[in-house]
Design an enzyme around this catalytic site. Structure first.
Site, PDB file in Angstrom:
ATOM      1  N   ALA A  78       0.859  -1.189   0.000  1.00 44.90           N
ATOM      2  CA  ALA A  78       0.000   0.000   0.000  1.00 44.90           C
ATOM      3  C   ALA A  78       0.889   1.231   0.000  1.00 44.90           C
ATOM      4  O   ALA A  78       2.066   1.162   0.368  1.00 44.90           O
ATOM      5  CB  ALA A  78      -0.911   0.002   1.227  1.00 44.90           C
ATOM      6  N   LYS A 107      -3.919   3.104  -2.458  1.00 42.42           N
ATOM      7  CA  LYS A 107      -3.111   2.269  -3.331  1.00 42.42           C
ATOM      8  C   LYS A 107      -3.140   2.825  -4.744  1.00 42.42           C
ATOM      9  O   LYS A 107      -3.962   3.661  -5.058  1.00 42.42           O
ATOM     10  CB  LYS A 107      -3.647   0.823  -3.322  1.00 42.42           C
ATOM     11  CG  LYS A 107      -3.346   0.124  -1.997  1.00 42.42           C
ATOM     12  CD  LYS A 107      -3.923  -1.292  -1.909  1.00 42.42           C
ATOM     13  CE  LYS A 107      -3.477  -2.227  -2.977  1.00 42.42           C
ATOM     14  NZ  LYS A 107      -2.015  -2.380  -3.103  1.00 42.42           N
ATOM     15  N   GLU A 120      -5.929  -4.828  -8.323  1.00 40.99           N
ATOM     16  CA  GLU A 120      -5.702  -5.031  -6.883  1.00 40.99           C
ATOM     17  C   GLU A 120      -7.039  -5.020  -6.137  1.00 40.99           C
ATOM     18  O   GLU A 120      -7.265  -5.817  -5.231  1.00 40.99           O
ATOM     19  CB  GLU A 120      -4.785  -3.938  -6.329  1.00 40.99           C
ATOM     20  CG  GLU A 120      -3.346  -4.104  -6.793  1.00 40.99           C
ATOM     21  CD  GLU A 120      -2.435  -2.958  -6.367  1.00 40.99           C
ATOM     22  OE1 GLU A 120      -1.239  -3.206  -6.244  1.00 40.99           O
ATOM     23  OE2 GLU A 120      -2.909  -1.828  -6.179  1.00 40.99           O
TER      24      GLU A 120
HETATM   25  C1  A5P Z   1       0.404  -0.689  -7.025  1.00 36.45           C
HETATM   26  O1  A5P Z   1      -0.523  -0.113  -7.857  1.00 36.45           O
HETATM   27  C2  A5P Z   1       0.246  -0.153  -5.647  1.00 36.45           C
HETATM   28  O2  A5P Z   1      -1.028  -0.191  -5.130  1.00 36.45           O
HETATM   29  C3  A5P Z   1       1.219  -0.811  -4.704  1.00 36.45           C
HETATM   30  O3  A5P Z   1       0.647  -1.815  -3.955  1.00 36.45           O
HETATM   31  C4  A5P Z   1       1.727   0.246  -3.831  1.00 36.45           C
HETATM   32  O4  A5P Z   1       2.144   1.289  -4.677  1.00 36.45           O
HETATM   33  C5  A5P Z   1       2.862  -0.185  -2.939  1.00 36.45           C
HETATM   34  O5  A5P Z   1       4.047  -0.261  -3.659  1.00 36.45           O
HETATM   35  P1  A5P Z   1       5.445  -0.363  -2.951  1.00 36.45           P
HETATM   36  O6  A5P Z   1       5.422  -1.610  -2.152  1.00 36.45           O
HETATM   37  O7  A5P Z   1       6.420  -0.426  -4.079  1.00 36.45           O
HETATM   38  O8  A5P Z   1       5.615   0.858  -2.130  1.00 36.45           O
END
Ligand code: A5P
Length: 235
Positions: free
Chosen positions: A91, A103, A112
């Site tokens: 997230a 997200k 997601e």
């Molecule tokens: C993807 O669209 C996002 O919802 C990811 O779950 C979110 O950006 C978390 O990414 P990181 O783990 O790279 O921070």
């Protein structure tokens, strides 16, 4: 926060989540993003090592599906299942009292959310930088919109108090970013986001909006990797 340390925190949370919540025979949702990738690697270690050899996976993005297959995991079409046992996802922001999430910085918010919506145990993993007092504190709300008449959708979002910006492609900033569903993303800053649930419903009702990055009442567990430990957040 130093990158090396941050990666260690993400990895520790991911390993804890897989080791604690995934059992053999389960249908497992693979989240998207740098934290969720550590969970895919951990799952693959267990699967290829003979533990968890009967899991079946569904992916929340083309990118993570490709990574799962690269690591030999059985990645299935999500239409094969009506329910997912456990999903491990990251997230961008987590509000610890309500487990409200933001997200979609990676652009995978639609898949997601589709996977989260059929998941019995949605486990969110993150380093502690993701915990916030208020959603929208660090990031705009990503809103996935149909490319057709996107600028009119943008105007409608402005009437809700948003300042939408069309997300540019990472490779070519002259072009818009395109999601796995072939849509655009409007990154929307709001002057006031004190009631994320209300705003989530308002955004969803806008014509042209496909989905948004506010996840309300979807997370069941939040696992944080911190400097000295991994812990579960209690609501
Ligand atoms: C993807 O669209 C996002 O919802 C990811 O779950 C979110 O950006 C978390 O990414 P990181 O783990 O790279 O921070």
């Amino acid at each position: 926060m130093e990158a090396q340390n941050q990666n260690q925190m993400k990895q520790a949370a991911a390993m804890y989540a897989v080791d604690t919540y995934v059992q053999d025979g389960m249908v497992v949702g693979l989240g998207t993003g740098s934290t969720a990738e550590f969970a895919v690697k951990r799952l693959a270690e267990h699967f290829n090592g003979g533990n968890l050899k009967n899991i079946r996976c569904v992916a929340t993005s083309d990118q993570i599906a490709a990574m799962g297959r690269l690591f030999n995991l059985p990645v299935h079409d999500s239409n094969e299942f009506v329910q997912v046992d456990v999903t491990i996802d990251g997230a961008d922001e987590i509000e610890p009292k309500s487990f409200t999430l933001l997200k979609g910085q990676g652009g995978a918010l639609l898949r997601e959310k589709l996977v989260a919506a059929v998941t019995r145990m949605e486990v969110i993993i993150a380093d502690e930088s993701k915990l916030v007092q208020q959603i929208g504190q660090n990031f705009p709300i990503p809103v996935e919109v149909t490319p057709f008449a996107w600028s009119q959708t943008s105007l409608r979002l402005q009437t809700l108090g948003a300042s939408p910006l069309l997300r540019p492609s990472k490779n070519n900033p002259e072009k818009p970013f395109i999601t796995d569903g072939n849509n655009f993303v409007l990154d929307c800053r709001f002057a006031n986001l004190s009631d994320p649930e209300r705003m989530a419903n308002l955004i969803k009702s806008v014509i042209g909006v496909v989905e948004h990055g506010l996840f309300i009442n979807m997370a069941h567990r939040v696992i944080i990797g911190s400097h000295d430990a991994v812990y579960e957040v209690t609501r």
